[in-house]
Design an enzyme around this catalytic site. Structure first.
Site, PDB file in Angstrom:
ATOM      1  N   GLY A   1     -56.805  -6.401 -39.907  1.00 16.74           N
ATOM      2  CA  GLY A   1     -57.177  -6.484 -41.330  1.00 16.74           C
ATOM      3  C   GLY A   1     -57.455  -5.161 -41.822  1.00 16.74           C
ATOM      4  O   GLY A   1     -58.208  -4.223 -41.108  1.00 16.74           O
TER       5      GLY A   1
ATOM      6  N   GLN B   1     -52.452 -15.827 -38.325  1.00 19.32           N
ATOM      7  CA  GLN B   1     -53.790 -15.351 -38.937  1.00 19.32           C
ATOM      8  C   GLN B   1     -54.258 -16.557 -39.677  1.00 19.32           C
ATOM      9  O   GLN B   1     -55.506 -16.898 -39.732  1.00 19.32           O
ATOM     10  CB  GLN B   1     -53.907 -14.009 -39.586  1.00 19.32           C
ATOM     11  CG  GLN B   1     -53.573 -12.978 -38.789  1.00 19.32           C
ATOM     12  CD  GLN B   1     -52.069 -12.667 -38.521  1.00 19.32           C
ATOM     13  OE1 GLN B   1     -51.344 -13.451 -38.748  1.00 19.32           O
ATOM     14  NE2 GLN B   1     -51.927 -11.285 -38.397  1.00 19.32           N
TER      15      GLN B   1
ATOM     16  N   ASP C   1     -52.330  -3.988 -47.403  1.00 16.03           N
ATOM     17  CA  ASP C   1     -52.559  -3.066 -46.334  1.00 16.03           C
ATOM     18  C   ASP C   1     -52.326  -1.571 -47.133  1.00 16.03           C
ATOM     19  O   ASP C   1     -52.718  -0.704 -46.406  1.00 16.03           O
ATOM     20  CB  ASP C   1     -51.590  -3.338 -45.296  1.00 16.03           C
ATOM     21  CG  ASP C   1     -52.011  -4.603 -44.519  1.00 16.03           C
ATOM     22  OD1 ASP C   1     -51.831  -5.777 -44.919  1.00 16.03           O
ATOM     23  OD2 ASP C   1     -52.897  -4.335 -43.604  1.00 16.03           O
TER      24      ASP C   1
ATOM     25  N   ASN D   1     -48.245  -6.160 -47.468  1.00 18.00           N
ATOM     26  CA  ASN D   1     -49.231  -6.892 -47.015  1.00 18.00           C
ATOM     27  C   ASN D   1     -48.293  -7.691 -46.079  1.00 18.00           C
ATOM     28  O   ASN D   1     -47.217  -7.532 -45.664  1.00 18.00           O
ATOM     29  CB  ASN D   1     -49.724  -7.798 -48.084  1.00 18.00           C
ATOM     30  CG  ASN D   1     -50.833  -8.803 -47.483  1.00 18.00           C
ATOM     31  OD1 ASN D   1     -51.803  -8.161 -47.096  1.00 18.00           O
ATOM     32  ND2 ASN D   1     -51.141 -10.018 -47.779  1.00 18.00           N
ATOM     33  N   LYS D   2     -49.140  -8.718 -45.185  1.00 11.57           N
ATOM     34  CA  LYS D   2     -48.637  -9.274 -44.341  1.00 11.57           C
ATOM     35  C   LYS D   2     -47.308  -9.839 -44.477  1.00 11.57           C
ATOM     36  O   LYS D   2     -47.037 -10.601 -45.626  1.00 11.57           O
ATOM     37  CB  LYS D   2     -49.544 -10.546 -44.038  1.00 11.57           C
ATOM     38  CG  LYS D   2     -49.192 -11.701 -42.705  1.00 11.57           C
ATOM     39  CD  LYS D   2     -48.842 -10.846 -41.629  1.00 11.57           C
ATOM     40  CE  LYS D   2     -49.722  -9.700 -40.958  1.00 11.57           C
ATOM     41  NZ  LYS D   2     -49.414  -8.852 -40.147  1.00 11.57           N
TER      42      LYS D   2
HETATM   43  O1  MRU Z   1     -51.657  -7.657 -39.071  1.00  7.39           O
HETATM   44  P1  MRU Z   1     -52.896  -8.160 -39.778  1.00  7.39           P
HETATM   45  O2  MRU Z   1     -53.333  -9.447 -39.235  1.00  7.39           O
HETATM   46  O3  MRU Z   1     -53.908  -6.640 -39.478  1.00  7.39           O
HETATM   47  O4  MRU Z   1     -52.486  -8.124 -41.209  1.00  7.39           O
HETATM   48  C1  MRU Z   1     -53.618  -8.354 -42.173  1.00  7.39           C
HETATM   49  C2  MRU Z   1     -52.967  -8.611 -43.704  1.00  7.39           C
HETATM   50  O5  MRU Z   1     -52.107  -8.443 -44.010  1.00  7.39           O
HETATM   51  C3  MRU Z   1     -54.176  -8.796 -44.602  1.00  7.39           C
HETATM   52  O6  MRU Z   1     -53.599  -9.539 -45.768  1.00  7.39           O
HETATM   53  C4  MRU Z   1     -54.531  -7.333 -45.296  1.00  7.39           C
HETATM   54  O7  MRU Z   1     -54.776  -6.225 -44.010  1.00  7.39           O
HETATM   55  C5  MRU Z   1     -55.638  -7.376 -45.997  1.00  7.39           C
HETATM   56  S1  MRU Z   1     -57.335  -8.091 -45.040  1.00  7.39           S
HETATM   57  C6  MRU Z   1     -58.487  -7.992 -46.223  1.00  7.39           C
END
Ligand code: MRU
Length: 358
Positions: free
Chosen positions: A52, A200, A241, A251-252
């Site tokens: 995150g 997640q 991100d 983002n994810k």
């Molecule tokens: O690969 P991750 O689990 O680190 O990805 C997280 C995400 O994409 C979240 O949506 C993003 O980091 C925002 S967290 C407030």
């Protein structure tokens, strides 16, 4: 779970060490790991013990503090050189979330301004890491408050990935929006995208929503169009991100698909994140580095292989949602609407206390 987070602390600085919950084991096992060495923190970020965007920024900041505190350097210049090396190791852990780079730069800036001996630099590095964590908590709660006017009563909300306390160390961003609406008595219901391949949503977001007592329903990523068409959805809210100057948002993986489906159904699509996730040096999303992760994340669930051996796999961990699909970007200093070149630059200037061009 309350702020960082009552029953379950996400990340704690204690006795010169960083303690973090191992998110890879949740929800089955709650295990804390103690870190005393910055290289181990970098590895924890790479392997997603902590994940995150805001949370990896906080973890990296404490990684820098560990590098300072456990260095044997006796003079300021040697210690600054060692911190530059540590920064390089931490920066190499994950490429997409800009919060990681932002937090490391903040520590280096502070240390650069500390014009004294090695002990003063050590104290400054830890003090700045603590400030990054504290700012992060305040920021997330403000994002939630700022979004209240966008969330109708009894809203049906689709959320992707995990953006709660686990992803931020405190309260959450997109999930903070949901949490603030819940705390304000608006009675939201969340459809939780499972978020393949690391799940997640299925593993972490349901865990957090369950502890907060927020009603939710888990869906597979491919179900969002069906849910919008058959049940009706009031809004989607996701984290970020890295947001480029024109509002393009990394983002994810799967966020872009969700935004397209939302547009097709006329459902507002909101991005929530702190200003530390803005990268206004990038004109648009084309230059955002997208992390490619191990094919095993796609071909396996746990130790079990799902596919014929040797199948070709692409596993981008993030995608970029074009700005034209985003209804608004919710930050701690206000809500940005299109055109984002102007609104994001204005929010950033206001946050720095600079006069804004109208
Ligand atoms: O690969 P991750 O689990 O680190 O990805 C997280 C995400 O994409 C979240 O949506 C993003 O980091 C925002 S967290 C407030």
């Amino acid at each position: 779970m309350s702020d960082n987070q009552g029953a379950y602390r996400i990340l704690t600085w204690r006795d010169g060490a960083l303690e973090m919950i191992d998110q890879r084991l949740l929800p089955g096992e709650v295990r804390y790991v103690t870190y005393t060495e910055y290289r181990a923190v970098a590895e924890a970020i790479r392997t997603m013990v902590v994940r995150g965007a805001p949370a990896i920024g906080v973890a990296a900041a404490y990684g820098m503090a560990l590098a300072a505190l456990h260095s044997s350097a006796t003079n300021a210049d040697t210690l600054r050189r060692e911190l530059a090396d540590a920064a390089g190791v931490l920066r190499a852990s994950r490429p997409t979330a800009v919060n990681l780079f932002w937090a490391i730069d903040r520590i280096l800036d502070r240390v650069g301004q500390t014009d004294a001996d090695a002990e003063a630099i050590r104290a400054a590095a830890l003090d700045e890491a603590r400030a990054i964590e504290t700012d992060n908590a305040r920021t997330c709660e403000q994002i939630g408050r700022n979004a209240l006017s966008l969330v109708p009563d009894h809203a049906r909300i689709i959320h992707h990935c995990n953006t709660g306390a686990l992803a931020t160390a405190h309260y959450g961003t997109a999930l903070g929006v949901v949490r603030a609406a819940h705390e304000a008595g608006k009675g939201p219901h969340v459809f939780v995208d499972e978020t393949r391949p690391r799940l997640q949503g299925a593993r972490l977001t349901t865990w957090e929503l369950g502890q907060l007592g927020i009603p939710h329903t888990l869906i597979v990523d491919g179900a969002s169009g069906h849910i919008m068409r058959t049940l009706g959805v009031d809004l989607c809210v996701v984290g970020c991100d890295r947001v480029a100057a024109n509002g393009d948002t990394a983002n994810k993986i799967g966020t872009y698909n969700l935004a397209l489906i939302a547009r097709a159904h006329g459902v507002p699509f909101y991005v929530a994140g702190p200003l530390s996730t803005l990268d206004l040096a990038l004109p648009n999303g084309d230059a955002i580095p997208i992390e490619e992760r191990d094919p095993d994340e796609v071909t396996h669930i746990g130790m079990e292989s799902l596919t014929p051996a040797g199948v070709g796999v692409a596993n981008p961990a993030f995608d970029v949602t074009p700005a034209h699909l985003i209804t608004a970007i919710i930050t701690e200093v206000g809500i940005a609407y299109p055109p984002y070149e102007e609104s994001l630059a204005r929010l950033m200037s206001e946050a720095k206390g600079q006069p804004t061009a109208k």
